[in-house]
Design a protein around this motif. Structure first.
Motif, PDB file in Angstrom:
ATOM      1  N   GLY A 160     122.201  23.138 -44.294  1.00  0.00           N
ATOM      2  CA  GLY A 160     121.278  22.923 -45.451  1.00  0.00           C
ATOM      3  C   GLY A 160     119.977  22.946 -44.866  1.00  0.00           C
ATOM      4  N   ASN A 161     118.787  22.352 -45.333  1.00  0.00           N
ATOM      5  CA  ASN A 161     117.530  22.577 -45.000  1.00  0.00           C
ATOM      6  C   ASN A 161     117.113  22.226 -43.470  1.00  0.00           C
ATOM      7  OD1 ASN A 161     116.652  23.787 -47.343  1.00  0.00           O
ATOM      8  ND2 ASN A 161     116.120  21.640 -48.017  1.00  0.00           N
ATOM      9  N   GLU A 162     118.245  21.534 -42.628  1.00  0.00           N
ATOM     10  CA  GLU A 162     118.215  21.188 -41.624  1.00  0.00           C
ATOM     11  C   GLU A 162     117.833  22.461 -40.614  1.00  0.00           C
ATOM     12  OE1 GLU A 162     122.594  21.344 -42.459  1.00  0.00           O
ATOM     13  OE2 GLU A 162     120.774  20.543 -43.352  1.00  0.00           O
ATOM     14  N   LEU A 163     118.349  23.525 -41.135  1.00  0.00           N
ATOM     15  CA  LEU A 163     117.933  24.800 -40.147  1.00  0.00           C
ATOM     16  C   LEU A 163     116.771  25.430 -40.538  1.00  0.00           C
ATOM     17  CD1 LEU A 163     121.212  27.023 -40.896  1.00  0.00           C
ATOM     18  CD2 LEU A 163     120.754  25.377 -39.236  1.00  0.00           C
TER      19      LEU A 163
ATOM     20  N   MET B 204     119.697  14.565 -43.285  1.00  0.00           N
ATOM     21  CA  MET B 204     120.386  15.529 -42.405  1.00  0.00           C
ATOM     22  C   MET B 204     119.356  16.678 -41.962  1.00  0.00           C
ATOM     23  SD  MET B 204     124.166  16.141 -44.534  1.00  0.00           S
ATOM     24  CE  MET B 204     125.302  15.290 -44.122  1.00  0.00           C
ATOM     25  N   ALA B 205     118.417  16.870 -43.008  1.00  0.00           N
ATOM     26  CA  ALA B 205     117.429  17.846 -42.695  1.00  0.00           C
ATOM     27  C   ALA B 205     116.261  17.315 -41.745  1.00  0.00           C
ATOM     28  CB  ALA B 205     116.797  18.298 -44.083  1.00  0.00           C
ATOM     29  N   GLY B 206     116.001  16.154 -41.750  1.00  0.00           N
ATOM     30  CA  GLY B 206     115.083  15.649 -40.895  1.00  0.00           C
ATOM     31  C   GLY B 206     113.657  15.447 -41.879  1.00  0.00           C
ATOM     32  N   ILE B 207     112.795  15.062 -41.236  1.00  0.00           N
ATOM     33  CA  ILE B 207     111.223  14.589 -41.650  1.00  0.00           C
ATOM     34  C   ILE B 207     110.137  15.021 -40.484  1.00  0.00           C
ATOM     35  CG2 ILE B 207     109.783  12.957 -42.653  1.00  0.00           C
ATOM     36  CD1 ILE B 207     112.232  11.351 -43.332  1.00  0.00           C
TER      37      ILE B 207
END
Length: 428
Positions: free
Chosen positions: A43-46, A145-148
């Motif tokens: 997902g957007n974590e990448l 999971m993606a972070g901020i």
């Protein structure tokens, strides 16, 4: 393309969830007919990977998300076409949290703390942001999971010097880009599970999802737990292989400590429901090429294993068994891999080297996890398309290769086995 592909993906996922309902876990081999597997779709974590954070986040390159997702969807489709129920880590986590309204806040507080946030001010800012922007449980899970990064948060006058001088692209809560390698944060051992303490701080945060799933999800909350993420010593799922219902293999590696294996052995042997009576601890070289035991060898048929060519020759293995008094006995073995596997598999085995003996091909394809395959049933394995030399050798040795695209997923340095956590295999 991503939007259309995503909606098709969700529909198929919903169908897969309704196909069968296997509670608990049952994994007593590496090759039994695979019936249920846990994946995580990248997902957007990448998207939060940058050249400056690659080393910290354990990546060598930045995968192109859209292509990585398409490749991962192809992987999931291959498994579904083979009769495997595919469930997703993010769905299981959302379902676990939805069992009790209090769990959302409990999880958010824990996640924020483990992301390194220690002040009440920023804890409140982040919680308010997530609760206002990600009201749905699954959306919230995906965001954790993606972070901020700092620029996402509402600009507030905090009177803090750090906020005045910090780059607005600074990561406040780091992403978890390695999550699509679901093999490592926890591992199935027979009818039980180990919730791992991982080698790096970056990856250890991933184990929070397994902890909630195996404590609260209706399908998994009653599974015996053989290891805790709160333990002192490191162990990772890529180092754990189920040889059969009596024998477990574990790598002593860069990422799994012998102290952890001692503790795991005690817990497994102490569980009356466990049938495992022997643990083989393989002492493997500490290097990126031998990151986990499953990069050294992987079982693909009743009598066949893929192997890293660099592991041929004498190998130190420690045989751990119960002593009948609540402790363990340890016997050191100094033999070659073929002899040891032949003894414990119960028949002569064939070791098929990555690259087929060609040193240059072996080094290139081992870098792209040529010997890291996912066995769907004896003699049928999922492999990366790019490892064509090794795949050709497997074909010639009677192995049915289910080939998946891998140009982007392979940039994370993990193969089909790394990207999957079997939850249910039929008995051999």
């Amino acid at each position: 393309m991503e939007g259309n592909h995503g909606s098709r993906h969700i529909d198929r996922r919903a169908c897969a969830r309704s196909e069968s309902h296997m509670q608990g876990v049952n994994v007593k081999s590496e090759i039994g007919n695979l019936k249920k597997v846990i994946l995580h779709r990248p997902g957007n974590e990448l998207l939060n990977l940058t050249p400056n954070t690659l080393e910290e986040l354990l990546f060598d390159d930045i995968p192109f998300l859209e292509v990585a997702q398409a490749e991962h969807d192809a992987f999931a489709d291959i498994l579904r076409n083979e009769g495997v129920e595919v469930v997703y880590l993010e769905d299981l986590m959302a379902e676990a949290l939805d069992t009790d309204p209090a769990l959302r806040e409990q999880f958010l507080n824990q996640w924020i703390y483990e992301a390194g946030i220690r002040t009440d001010l920023y804890t409140d800012i982040i919680k308010d942001y997530i609760n206002s922007e990600y009201a749905g449980t699954k959306d919230m899970v995906m965001k954790t999971m993606a972070g901020i990064n700092l620029q996402e948060l509402p600009q507030q006058h905090t009177n803090l010097l750090v906020d005045m001088v910090s780059d607005r692209t600074k990561l406040v809560c780091a992403p978890m880009p390695n999550l699509y390698f679901t093999r490592d944060p926890f591992n199935m051992i027979g009818n039980g599970v180990g919730i791992n303490r991982m080698y790096s701080t970056t990856r250890n945060r991933e184990t929070i999802y397994g902890s909630y799933i195996f404590n609260y999800h209706p399908d998994f909350k009653d599974v015996p737990q053989y290891y805790s993420r709160e333990n002192t010593f490191h162990v990772e799922g890529g180092d754990v292989l189920n040889i059969n219902d009596h024998v477990l293999a574990i790598g002593i590696s860069q990422r799994t400590e012998p102290d952890a294996i001692d503790q795991l052995a005690h817990n497994v042997f102490s569980d009356e429901t466990s049938t495992i009576d022997t643990i083989l601890a393989f002492n493997i070289p500490v290097s990126r090429a031998f990151m986990h035991l499953d990069t050294v060898f992987t079982q693909i048929d009743y009598d066949k294993f893929t192997i890293h060519p660099g592991i041929m020759g004498p190998l130190t293995v420690f045989e751990i068994t119960p002593d009948g008094k609540g402790g363990t006995k340890i016997r050191e073995r100094d033999e070659d891999l073929e002899s040891i596997l032949t003894e414990y598999v119960g028949q002569p085995v064939q070791l098929i080297p990555c690259g087929g003996g060609d040193r240059i091909a072996a080094e290139r394809e081992q870098w792209n996890d040529g010997s890291n395959t996912l066995c769907v049933r004896p003699g049928t394995v999922v492999v990366y398309q790019r490892n064509n030399v090794t795949n050709d050798v497997l074909y010639k040795n009677g192995i049915n290769c289910l080939v998946m695209p891998s140009a982007e997923l392979s940039r994370g340095r993990g193969g089909p086995r790394c990207m999957s956590m079997p939850a249910w295999r039929e008995a051999l």
